[in-house]
Design a protein around this motif. Structure first.
Motif, short mmCIF file in Angstrom:
data_model
loop_
_atom_site.label_atom_id
_atom_site.label_comp_id
_atom_site.label_asym_id
_atom_site.label_seq_id
_atom_site.Cartn_x
_atom_site.Cartn_y
_atom_site.Cartn_z
N GLN A 7 0.36 -4.60 10.82
CA GLN A 7 -0.49 -5.77 10.59
C GLN A 7 -1.06 -5.76 9.17
OE1 GLN A 7 -3.69 -6.13 13.40
NE2 GLN A 7 -4.42 -8.09 12.56
N ALA A 8 -1.43 -4.58 8.67
CA ALA A 8 -1.98 -4.49 7.31
C ALA A 8 -0.94 -4.89 6.28
CB ALA A 8 -2.49 -3.08 7.05
N VAL A 9 0.29 -4.41 6.44
CA VAL A 9 1.35 -4.76 5.49
C VAL A 9 1.62 -6.25 5.53
CG1 VAL A 9 3.80 -4.46 4.98
CG2 VAL A 9 2.41 -2.47 5.54
N MET A 10 1.68 -6.83 6.73
CA MET A 10 1.95 -8.26 6.86
C MET A 10 0.85 -9.09 6.21
SD MET A 10 4.87 -8.55 8.20
CE MET A 10 6.07 -7.74 9.25
N GLU A 11 -0.40 -8.71 6.43
CA GLU A 11 -1.50 -9.50 5.88
C GLU A 11 -1.59 -9.35 4.37
OE1 GLU A 11 -5.25 -9.62 7.59
OE2 GLU A 11 -4.58 -9.78 9.68
N LEU A 12 -1.31 -8.15 3.86
CA LEU A 12 -1.32 -7.97 2.41
C LEU A 12 -0.23 -8.80 1.75
CD1 LEU A 12 -1.98 -4.13 2.09
CD2 LEU A 12 -3.53 -5.98 1.45
N LEU A 13 0.95 -8.83 2.37
CA LEU A 13 2.03 -9.66 1.83
C LEU A 13 1.67 -11.14 1.92
CD1 LEU A 13 5.19 -7.83 3.24
CD2 LEU A 13 4.33 -7.80 0.91
N GLN A 14 1.03 -11.53 3.01
CA GLN A 14 0.64 -12.93 3.16
C GLN A 14 -0.40 -13.33 2.12
OE1 GLN A 14 -0.91 -13.86 7.03
NE2 GLN A 14 -0.74 -16.07 6.74
N GLN A 15 -1.32 -12.42 1.81
CA GLN A 15 -2.30 -12.71 0.76
C GLN A 15 -1.63 -12.87 -0.61
OE1 GLN A 15 -5.39 -9.74 0.78
NE2 GLN A 15 -5.85 -10.04 2.95
N LYS A 61 16.21 -9.88 -0.08
CA LYS A 61 17.07 -9.11 -0.99
C LYS A 61 16.26 -8.22 -1.93
CE LYS A 61 20.75 -12.57 -1.01
NZ LYS A 61 21.62 -13.45 -1.85
N TYR A 62 14.98 -8.09 -1.66
CA TYR A 62 14.11 -7.30 -2.53
C TYR A 62 13.34 -6.28 -1.69
CZ TYR A 62 15.12 -11.10 -5.76
OH TYR A 62 15.76 -12.02 -6.55
N VAL A 63 12.55 -5.46 -2.36
CA VAL A 63 11.76 -4.44 -1.67
C VAL A 63 10.31 -4.56 -2.12
CG1 VAL A 63 13.69 -2.83 -1.45
CG2 VAL A 63 12.19 -2.70 -3.45
N VAL A 64 9.44 -4.01 -1.30
CA VAL A 64 8.01 -3.95 -1.60
C VAL A 64 7.60 -2.48 -1.55
CG1 VAL A 64 5.69 -4.62 -0.89
CG2 VAL A 64 7.59 -6.23 -0.64
N LEU A 65 7.08 -1.97 -2.66
CA LEU A 65 6.66 -0.57 -2.74
C LEU A 65 5.27 -0.43 -2.14
CD1 LEU A 65 7.85 0.30 -6.37
CD2 LEU A 65 9.13 0.44 -4.22
N VAL A 66 5.14 0.46 -1.17
CA VAL A 66 3.87 0.70 -0.49
C VAL A 66 3.45 2.14 -0.77
CG1 VAL A 66 2.65 0.76 1.71
CG2 VAL A 66 4.44 -0.95 1.31
#
Length: 319
Positions: free
Chosen positions: A13-21, A43-48
């Motif tokens: 949920q935290a990852v989803m909300e951060l991406l949504q923001q 086709k891309y990545v998100v570094l966490v």
């Protein structure tokens, strides 16, 4: 956002909300709504970045969602990067477990605790001179009576490097340390062996700290290799495994572009000044310090709702 990050679902949920923001949402939903503002990250990545707990929960989440039909639903775009600030704390804890915590170590001569107690018993001038004992002894071997005489000789950089190498050979455990330990007991100097081994591990920690502060990613990776067996030896198997997997993925699994992105974003410099590079998780912990501790309120004013309300006003001072 009030989310429990100690659970797998909370991390999802935290990852989803951060991406949504940040304006990033499920590409299938945005395509149906004809919303072109949200980019397609399939086709891309998100570094966490985060600690090992965050990494383990994200890996568990990806394993749970591996049966989903779209890359977005099984979190294929999430690439976890272990925080180097937490790695540095793990290395400091390793030194504590080796040289400070065991009761048998505290009573031995030339131990870390004994050296600290000896320094505290001396006046300030003597404490400062303790750090130059080895240096002055080496200068005496070179024919100088004091540091002032050595400075007047105007040594070159090559001379200083040669002296540093000689100091390392004399007072730091090298490849000859095992041969030294195999001697007969009457021929061994246990205090000297403990001292040079202490110098070796402390210099490894100093090297890692210097590499992090200078922003030298290659030097950081080389330092991590030296710490992996140490972390495994003291029982921190998770850190050893995660750092091994991280280095293996960066150099042998990820594509050239992803490797470049990870190595160029694992450290940040918020001030733009030299020797002020910091790990990303250090910045996160600094923000947590200012948000939750210094500006989190007191007594009845300290609540989750108030912290969330005032969090946009908090501006941590980068150092």
């Amino acid at each position: 956002m009030d989310i429990n990050n100690s659970t797998v679902s909370g991390n999802i949920q935290a990852v989803m909300e951060l991406l949504q923001q940040g304006g990033v949402e499920d590409p299938t939903l945005t395509s149906e709504a004809n919303d072109n503002d949200s980019p397609d990250v399939s086709k891309y990545v998100v570094l966490v970045h985060g600690d090992l707990g965050t990494g383990e929960r994200l890996q568990t989440a990806q394993l749970r969602r591996s049966i989903e039909s779209t890359s977005w639903n099984h979190l294929q775009h999430v690439i976890f990067i272990p925080g180097l600030f937490h790695l540095k704390m793990a290395c400091a804890d390793a030194l504590w477990r080796c040289f400070i915590y065991p009761s048998t170590v505290r009573t031995k001569q030339a131990s870390c605790v004994m050296l600290r107690n000896y320094a505290r018993e001396k006046p300030v001038s003597t404490r400062r001179s303790l750090a130059f004992i080895r240096c002055t002894s080496l200068l005496a071997m070179q024919g100088f009576n004091s540091l002032k005489d050595f400075a007047h000789s105007k040594p070159t950089l090559d001379d200083l490097k040669a002296m540093a190498e000689e100091i390392t050979r004399m007072y730091v455990a090298t490849s000859q340390f095992r041969r030294m330990c195999r001697k007969q007991e009457k021929e061994r100097d246990l205090q000297f062996e403990n001292a040079i081994l202490l110098n070796k591990y402390f210099l490894l920690y100093e090297e890692l700290s210097y590499a992090l502060n200078s922003g030298d990613v290659g030097h950081v990776e080389a330092s991590i290799i030296s710490w992996i067996p140490i972390l495994k030896a003291i029982g921190k198997h998770k850190y050893a495994t995660h750092m091994t997997n991280f280095l293996y993925n960066v150099h042998f699994v990820y594509s050239l572009g992803l490797r470049h992105a990870i190595r160029y974003h694992i450290l940040v410099n918020l001030t733009g000044r030299p020797m002020k590079w910091r790990a990303v998780d250090w910045c996160v912990e600094l923000n947590n310090l200012f948000t939750k501790v210094k500006n989190g309120g007191k007594n009845s004013n300290r609540s989750v709702e108030r912290i969330i309300l005032e969090s946009p006003l908090v501006q941590p001072c980068a150092t």
